[in-house]
Design a protein around this motif. Structure first.
Motif, short mmCIF file in Angstrom:
data_model
loop_
_atom_site.label_atom_id
_atom_site.label_comp_id
_atom_site.label_asym_id
_atom_site.label_seq_id
_atom_site.Cartn_x
_atom_site.Cartn_y
_atom_site.Cartn_z
N MET A 126 -10.93 -13.69 -12.00
CA MET A 126 -10.94 -14.06 -10.31
C MET A 126 -9.28 -14.06 -9.56
O MET A 126 -8.73 -14.16 -10.00
CB MET A 126 -10.80 -15.66 -10.50
CG MET A 126 -11.41 -16.72 -9.28
SD MET A 126 -12.77 -16.59 -8.03
CE MET A 126 -12.43 -16.88 -6.92
N ALA A 127 -9.12 -13.40 -7.84
CA ALA A 127 -8.49 -13.41 -7.20
C ALA A 127 -8.06 -14.54 -6.46
O ALA A 127 -8.24 -15.75 -6.53
CB ALA A 127 -9.32 -12.19 -6.28
N HIS A 128 -6.59 -14.18 -6.55
CA HIS A 128 -5.58 -15.55 -5.98
C HIS A 128 -6.71 -16.00 -4.99
O HIS A 128 -6.45 -14.71 -3.72
CB HIS A 128 -4.51 -14.56 -6.03
CG HIS A 128 -4.25 -14.27 -7.01
ND1 HIS A 128 -3.91 -15.66 -8.25
CD2 HIS A 128 -3.55 -13.14 -7.44
CE1 HIS A 128 -3.21 -15.32 -9.16
NE2 HIS A 128 -3.21 -13.63 -9.33
N LEU A 129 -6.40 -16.78 -4.54
CA LEU A 129 -6.51 -16.88 -2.97
C LEU A 129 -5.96 -16.23 -2.02
O LEU A 129 -4.90 -16.70 -1.28
CB LEU A 129 -6.96 -18.22 -2.86
CG LEU A 129 -6.96 -19.60 -1.40
CD1 LEU A 129 -8.42 -19.47 -0.85
CD2 LEU A 129 -6.64 -20.71 -1.67
N SER A 130 -6.45 -15.63 -1.01
CA SER A 130 -5.67 -15.76 0.73
C SER A 130 -5.10 -16.12 0.69
O SER A 130 -6.01 -17.22 0.94
CB SER A 130 -7.49 -15.00 1.01
OG SER A 130 -6.57 -14.49 2.81
N PRO A 131 -3.84 -16.33 1.21
CA PRO A 131 -3.33 -16.63 1.91
C PRO A 131 -3.57 -17.36 3.55
O PRO A 131 -2.57 -18.28 3.91
CB PRO A 131 -2.27 -15.67 2.03
CG PRO A 131 -2.17 -14.54 1.87
CD PRO A 131 -3.85 -15.07 0.79
N ALA A 133 -14.78 -8.40 1.24
CA ALA A 133 -13.61 -8.29 1.08
C ALA A 133 -13.40 -7.14 0.69
O ALA A 133 -11.98 -7.00 0.41
CB ALA A 133 -13.06 -9.59 -0.29
N GLY A 134 -14.10 -5.99 0.39
CA GLY A 134 -13.64 -4.54 -0.10
C GLY A 134 -15.31 -3.94 0.85
O GLY A 134 -15.81 -4.26 0.77
N MET A 135 -14.51 -2.77 0.39
CA MET A 135 -15.16 -1.82 1.34
C MET A 135 -15.45 -1.84 2.42
O MET A 135 -16.97 -2.11 2.46
CB MET A 135 -16.85 -1.56 0.32
CG MET A 135 -17.47 0.04 0.55
SD MET A 135 -18.59 0.06 -1.02
CE MET A 135 -17.89 0.17 -2.04
N TYR A 193 -4.64 -5.39 -4.92
CA TYR A 193 -6.29 -4.76 -4.48
C TYR A 193 -6.69 -3.84 -5.66
O TYR A 193 -7.49 -3.44 -5.90
CB TYR A 193 -6.11 -4.33 -3.36
CG TYR A 193 -7.64 -3.04 -2.66
CD1 TYR A 193 -8.01 -3.21 -1.76
CD2 TYR A 193 -7.45 -1.44 -3.46
CE1 TYR A 193 -9.54 -2.58 -2.02
CE2 TYR A 193 -8.68 -0.75 -2.77
CZ TYR A 193 -9.18 -1.48 -1.93
OH TYR A 193 -10.03 -1.10 -1.53
N VAL A 194 -5.30 -3.25 -6.00
CA VAL A 194 -5.74 -2.01 -6.98
C VAL A 194 -6.61 -2.40 -8.76
O VAL A 194 -7.56 -2.41 -9.28
CB VAL A 194 -5.30 -0.91 -7.62
CG1 VAL A 194 -5.07 0.11 -8.63
CG2 VAL A 194 -4.16 -0.40 -6.36
N ALA A 195 -6.37 -3.96 -8.69
CA ALA A 195 -6.60 -4.26 -10.12
C ALA A 195 -8.01 -5.25 -9.65
O ALA A 195 -9.01 -4.69 -10.38
CB ALA A 195 -5.64 -5.85 -10.10
N ILE A 196 -7.77 -5.51 -8.52
CA ILE A 196 -9.43 -6.09 -8.25
C ILE A 196 -10.12 -5.46 -8.72
O ILE A 196 -12.20 -4.83 -9.54
CB ILE A 196 -9.66 -6.83 -6.80
CG1 ILE A 196 -8.57 -8.08 -6.93
CG2 ILE A 196 -11.09 -6.91 -6.65
CD1 ILE A 196 -8.76 -8.97 -5.35
N ASN A 197 -10.14 -3.60 -7.71
CA ASN A 197 -11.22 -2.35 -7.80
C ASN A 197 -11.06 -2.09 -9.54
O ASN A 197 -11.95 -1.30 -9.39
CB ASN A 197 -10.89 -1.88 -6.44
CG ASN A 197 -11.56 -2.21 -5.32
OD1 ASN A 197 -12.50 -3.19 -5.01
ND2 ASN A 197 -10.77 -2.74 -4.21
#
Length: 409
Positions: free
Chosen positions: A1-6, A185-187, A400-404
């Motif tokens: 799970m990605a960290h919540l956006s600040p 959130a991406g692409m 970003y690298v970790a998520i993708n």
């Protein structure tokens, strides 16, 4: 799970019901079990529709379906799923779209051509239409006028917060509502919205007028954001006008009654677009890039995107490094008119370069302070003309690298 956006909002704004539209969500097991991943909406008879779709040469099957049926200008239903983009799925993808539209039409009592579809998620995986059919009856039985945040959550993928917005304006003294949701959130890169977004109003607006309004609003909002420079196969922005507000129909783009509506729509789409950019995968900074003094607004926008899409500029923002040399690089490579010795650059209110060289009063401390703020403003003056444009982006981080790097797992 990605960290919540600040930049995730502390609370979600209250979105009022919209006359002529009901919806419900479901967990169909598209990718994960137990996760809400389907949105079904029903619109009143006579609802008009407009859309702005991805310009990619490899569009998803739902995008092709929407492109084909937008010409009719009429909508009765919307079916959206997350977890699977139904893109690059060949004939099976097209069969899934047709079967899904037919199933919705049977369930809600309309024609397949009045059903609009959108999908988001992994590319290249077949999407089983049976998963929709298994939940349609129950979902249709639960159709209601809210809460809108549930609809926004149903279309999330790597988003860390739901994106909703609302506006109320008057036409002929009668209040009309505009509600919208978005995901992304991406692409994310323009041409068009680089995500999914669905907007609805109870105003009675003819389809051609609605199309003109939406296209203009999108150009200054969804087409002015970028997260990673990659345009999705599935970008879909749809707007529905249910016509339930008791005012005379708007049938001409030049109708003066649209002045307040036009401004409200522009404001709403910009809010949603900013929400998308503020939820970029792994971001820590929200960055506004303004280019002024260009030979045209179009040229300014192209140069602004060259800066905003530069991995070197974006990583400098992540590292809070006032590296204006990277901005110079991005201006120079854009392929637009620019003269080195007229160039000026600001980070926030701090001018770091002027007349093609470092500012004589340059202060590393002041420039660094500007880069440490959560929201960074980069401004470039070209000194060539009156063209100006602003685009919005975020920084590029290890997250970003970790998520993708493991997106499909």
């Amino acid at each position: 799970m990605a960290h919540l956006s600040p930049f995730a909002p502390v609370s979600v704004p209250a979105i009022p019901p919209l006359a002529g539209m009901t919806f419900a969500t479901a967990a169909a097991g598209i990718k994960y079990q137990g996760r809400t991943d389907v949105l079904l909406a029903l619109f009143a008879p006579g609802t008009t529709v407009a859309g702005v779709l991805t310009t990619t040469k490899c569009p998803s099957a739902p995008v092709e379906w929407c492109r084909e049926h937008l010409a009719g200008g009429q909508a009765r239903a919307l079916l959206v799923n997350s977890g699977n983009a139904n893109a690059f799925t060949g004939m099976k993808g097209r069969e899934t779209v047709s079967a899904s539209a037919a199933a919705v039409a049977r369930t809600l009592g309309c024609t397949p051509a009045e059903v609009f579809l959108a999908s988001t998620g992994v590319i290249g995986e077949p999407l089983d239409p049976a998963k929709f059919e298994a939940v349609l009856d129950d979902t249709a039985a639960r159709l209601s006028d809210g809460p809108w945040v549930d609809a926004a959550r149903a279309i999330m993928t790597t988003d860390t917060f739901p994106k909703v917005a609302t506006r109320t304006v008057k036409i002929d003294g009668v209040p009309v509502t505009i509600n919208g949701i978005a995901k992304g959130a991406g692409m994310i890169a323009p041409n068009m919205a680089t995500m999914l977004s669905f907007i609805a109003t109870d105003a009675p607006i003819a389809a051609p007028v609605l199309q003109a309004l939406l296209a203009k609003a999108a150009d200054a909002s969804f087409n002015a954001i970028t997260i990673d420079g990659d345009t999705s196969t599935s970008d879909t922005l749809l707007m529905f006008a249910t016509g339930q507000a008791p005012v005379a129909p708007v049938t001409e783009t030049g109708d003066r009654r649209l002045a307040a509506f036009r401004k409200a729509l522009a404001s709403l789409t910009l809010e949603l677009a900013h929400s998308v950019a503020k939820d970029g995968e792994g971001l820590t900074k929200f960055v506004a890039v303004t280019v002024e003094g260009a030979t045209s607004a179009k040229s300014a926008k192209k140069i602004a995107f060259s800066i905003a899409n530069s991995p070197l500029v974006k990583t400098a923002c992540a590292g809070e490094d006032a590296n204006w040399g990277r901005v110079v690089m991005a201006v120079g490579k854009a392929g637009e008119p620019a003269e080195r010795d007229r160039l000026s650059i600001w980070f926030g209110d701090v001018r770091v370069a002027v007349d093609g060289a470092r500012d004589p009063d340059y202060s590393e401390e002041a420039a660094s302070a500007a880069m440490k703020k959560p929201e960074i403003a980069i401004r470039v003056g070209l000194g060539l003309g009156r063209g100006k444009a602003t685009v919005w982006t975020c920084d590029l981080t290890k997250e970003y690298v970790a998520i993708n790097g493991d997106y499909r797992s």
